[in-house]
Design an enzyme around this catalytic site. Structure first.
Site, PDB file in Angstrom:
ATOM      1  N   CYS A   2       0.825  -1.195   0.000  1.00  0.00           N
ATOM      2  CA  CYS A   2       0.000   0.000   0.000  1.00  0.00           C
ATOM      3  C   CYS A   2       0.862   1.250   0.000  1.00  0.00           C
ATOM      4  O   CYS A   2       2.086   1.188  -0.094  1.00  0.00           O
ATOM      5  CB  CYS A   2      -0.899   0.012   1.241  1.00  0.00           C
ATOM      6  SG  CYS A   2      -1.866  -1.503   1.451  1.00  0.00           S
ATOM      7  N   ASP A 100      -3.447  -8.858   8.602  1.00  0.00           N
ATOM      8  CA  ASP A 100      -2.293  -8.565   9.457  1.00  0.00           C
ATOM      9  C   ASP A 100      -2.321  -7.162  10.055  1.00  0.00           C
ATOM     10  O   ASP A 100      -1.651  -6.893  11.052  1.00  0.00           O
ATOM     11  CB  ASP A 100      -0.982  -8.785   8.698  1.00  0.00           C
ATOM     12  CG  ASP A 100      -0.932  -8.075   7.346  1.00  0.00           C
ATOM     13  OD1 ASP A 100      -1.923  -7.412   6.982  1.00  0.00           O
ATOM     14  OD2 ASP A 100       0.098  -8.196   6.657  1.00  0.00           O
TER      15      ASP A 100
END
Length: 634
Positions: A2, A100
């Site tokens: 990201c 996560d």
């Protein structure tokens, strides 16, 4: 994988501008095209661009903890998140997702800043602790994921996954840092923790940074991990060959978890071939592999990649880069945000482009050369060290110093006659000699290139300081380990990992690096130097371990590298661009260079007197940076 961004009113009042934060976040949309969102609290704004890999629908960011105490923006992958999830759940923590990101949040709530010690993976994240009014930031141990930050003149602290995120803020200071110009023309990149801009920084690998409201200056980041430089005993050759494959296989295995298509780069070199071999043994479906070839035979490795693809019956795809693939030059300068001169960024960009057509995640073999001594320069470094050990510095300086100054630079001559750099290095100690050997432009060449005014502005600074920062850490290491440690702290993170991150994220592709798993690095760095470089063969221990898994021709052929034919380009199709760009007003009137030396470098190369392709490419990328990045601000 990201992109993250944020604004923290560190030493100023008021609320971050939503419009400015949106502009900062949107400039990195390529890092996360699947979603983008924001979080605002008094004095804080966090932003995120998402490339969905795991828990595709259930882990939006920015993410608040279940108790609403903390908010995170995170870039990366945590490979042991399922184990941590179970451990934290047993301690009473609630989870609303299956990814996560929330695991990091709860790990922070349980262990505070020590949460990083529990994470196995690649990461850069920021957590806003609403209760303690603190902003906690961390970067992974090796530096696979980037983290940039700056304290602006307005008192606002800004951070992001790319430097362009920071430069989008209207108050960002674009004044260049002179010392990093010296560093760039030595190494071909700007080493951590600095950027090319005076008041912005990179959070160094293995470091955290914590800020509290009201601070007037930035504290020093804290180091939480480093490559081990002390251990009880070296591993034996039998231990290395007996354990290496199983340890690496575990590092590969934990990187095969994804809810999207996954594959691997396959260059035909030892490292990527080894990763593909182990992937093939760990999954039932054929591995998706991709390779880039060149229409210049001397630079083409695809036949070796095909050997591995045939052996393991991979879904192999190959594309050929044309010798005239020049359109990327300015695009690369934009992608890297600061001067960056590794020409292999061009084929890396193309192989990422190819991979993204078929997969969203790709495994790479990066790190093998640094960890197991695969570069040819290590062999030369050890030859020089033998002479250093025979003659004290007091004798070497008067013998080799004059030879280094007087011996001509003969790039056109047979290799045994190209001794200028060697003579110079022999008049230096181990670290200084390796620095000289690593330099794109050596100290004497930089002195000719830089204007007298610019040299004066450096106030005696020399890029050797980049290596000297680690002087205490390398004490007691043998010469090979010194070179490897320095490379892992500088070249690996500043060049190799930077190259792969920007090239892959330009195509919204996540790249995972099993060889740089920190547990594997901690073990492998103890491998004895004479087993890594054995009888002139680099990566000997690695290659021996891979013999049952790869063809002999792949393991023991001459190393080619991921190169492009720069020398020919600059004598032919790029010749006019060299003269036009490097002798432009922007370059000659920048105050950095001697215009006479710029022209001499081009003339000598074009006429065949010297091969100046490396310094010319370094200058070309600097010119493109100046024209695009600084011209935009003018």
């Amino acid at each position: 994988m990201c992109g993250i961004a944020g604004i923290f009113q560190l030493a100023s009042e008021g609320q971050p501008s939503e419009a400015v934060l949106a502009k900062m976040n949107n400039i990195q949309e390529h890092r996360g095209p699947d979603a983008g969102d924001y979080f605002f609290d008094p004095g804080v704004g966090l932003a995120h661009r998402r490339l969905s890999i795991i828990d595709l629908e259930g882990s939006p960011q920015p993410m608040l903890s279940a108790d609403q105490r903390a908010c995170i923006v995170f870039n990366g992958e945590i490979y042991n998140f399922k184990e941590l999830h179970a451990e934290l759940e047993s301690k009473g923590y609630k989870f609303n997702t299956h990814g996560d990101t929330e695991t990091i949040l709860n790990a922070y709530l349980e262990w505070g800043e020590d949460c990083v010690q529990h994470l196995r993976g690649m990461f850069a994240f920021a957590i806003w602790d609403r209760e303690k009014q603190k902003l906690f930031m961390a970067r992974d141990r090796i530096g696979i994921k980037p983290f940039f930050y700056s304290l602006l003149p307005t008192g606002e602290f800004v951070f992001g996954s790319e430097l362009k995120v920071l430069t989008e803020h209207p108050a960002f200071d674009r004044k260049l840092r002179d010392t990093t110009i010296e560093d760039y023309f030595t190494f071909g990149y700007v080493p951590e923790p600095y950027t090319v801009y005076q008041n912005s920084f990179k959070l160094s690998p293995g470091h955290t940074l914590t800020l509290e409201k009201g601070m007037r200056a930035l504290p020093e980041p804290k180091q939480y991990w480093d490559i081990p430089t002390q251990w009880d005993a070296d591993l034996s050759a039998d231990e290395v060959q007996g354990e290496l494959i199983e340890r690496l296989k575990q590092a590969v295995d934990i990187r095969l978890v994804a809810d999207v298509p996954l594959g691997a780069f396959l260059s035909g070199g030892v490292d990527s071939s080894g990763i593909v071999a182990l992937m093939s043994q760990l999954q039932s479906d054929p591995v998706n592999t991709c390779a880039i070839g060149f229409d210049v035979k001397a630079f083409n490795e695809t036949e070796f990649a095909q050997m591995v693809a045939d052996r393991y019956h991979t879904n192999h795809r190959v594309e050929t880069v044309q010798q005239t693939d020049f359109d990327l030059i300015d695009k690369l300068a934009f992608l890297y945000d600061e001067p960056y001169a590794d020409s292999s960024a061009m084929p890396t960009y193309r192989v990422c482009e190819l991979a993204r057509k078929h997969v969203t995640v790709a495994l790479s073999g990066d790190g093998g050369d640094e960890l197991f001594a695969g570069y040819r320069r290590y062999k030369m470094h050890l030859h020089e060290e033998k002479i250093r050990n025979m003659l004290p510095l007091g004798l070497r300086k008067p013998i080799f110093g004059p030879l280094g100054r007087l011996y001509p630079k003969m790039d056109w001559a047979p290799k045994f006659l190209r001794a200028k750099t060697t003579f110079q290095s022999m008049a230096m100690d181990t670290v200084q000699g390796y620095h000289n050997s690593m330099s794109i432009l050596r100290a004497d060449e930089r002195a000719k290139l830089f204007s007298k005014e610019f040299q004066s502005s450096l106030n005696g600074y020399n890029s050797l300081e980049v290596f000297n920062r680690y002087a205490d850490k390398v004490k007691g290491l043998d010469p090979m380990k010194i070179a490897q440690y320095l490379d892992m702290k500088t070249y690996l993170v500043g060049d190799i990992l930077t190259k792969v991150d920007r090239a892959s994220m330009a195509h919204s592709l996540e790249v995972r690096v099993p060889i740089l798993d920190h547990k594997f690095v901690e073990w492998a760095f103890k491998s004895p130097s004479d087993h890594n470089l054995h009888n002139g063969i680099g990566k000997y221990s690695f290659k021996k371990s891979l013999e049952p898994h790869l063809p002999h021709d792949v393991l023991y052929r001459k190393k080619m590298g991921f190169a492009v034919p720069l020398a020919d380009w600059f004598k032919g199709p790029l010749k006019d661009r060299l003269y036009d760009g490097l002798l432009s007003k922007q370059m000659t009137e920048s105050g950095y260079f001697s215009g006479k030396q710029l022209k001499r470098l081009i003339d000598d190369h074009v006429s065949g007197v010297r091969d100046n392709s490396a310094p010319l490419w370094t200058l070309m990328m600097f010119e493109s940076f100046m024209r695009q990045q600084l011209g935009k601000a003018a």
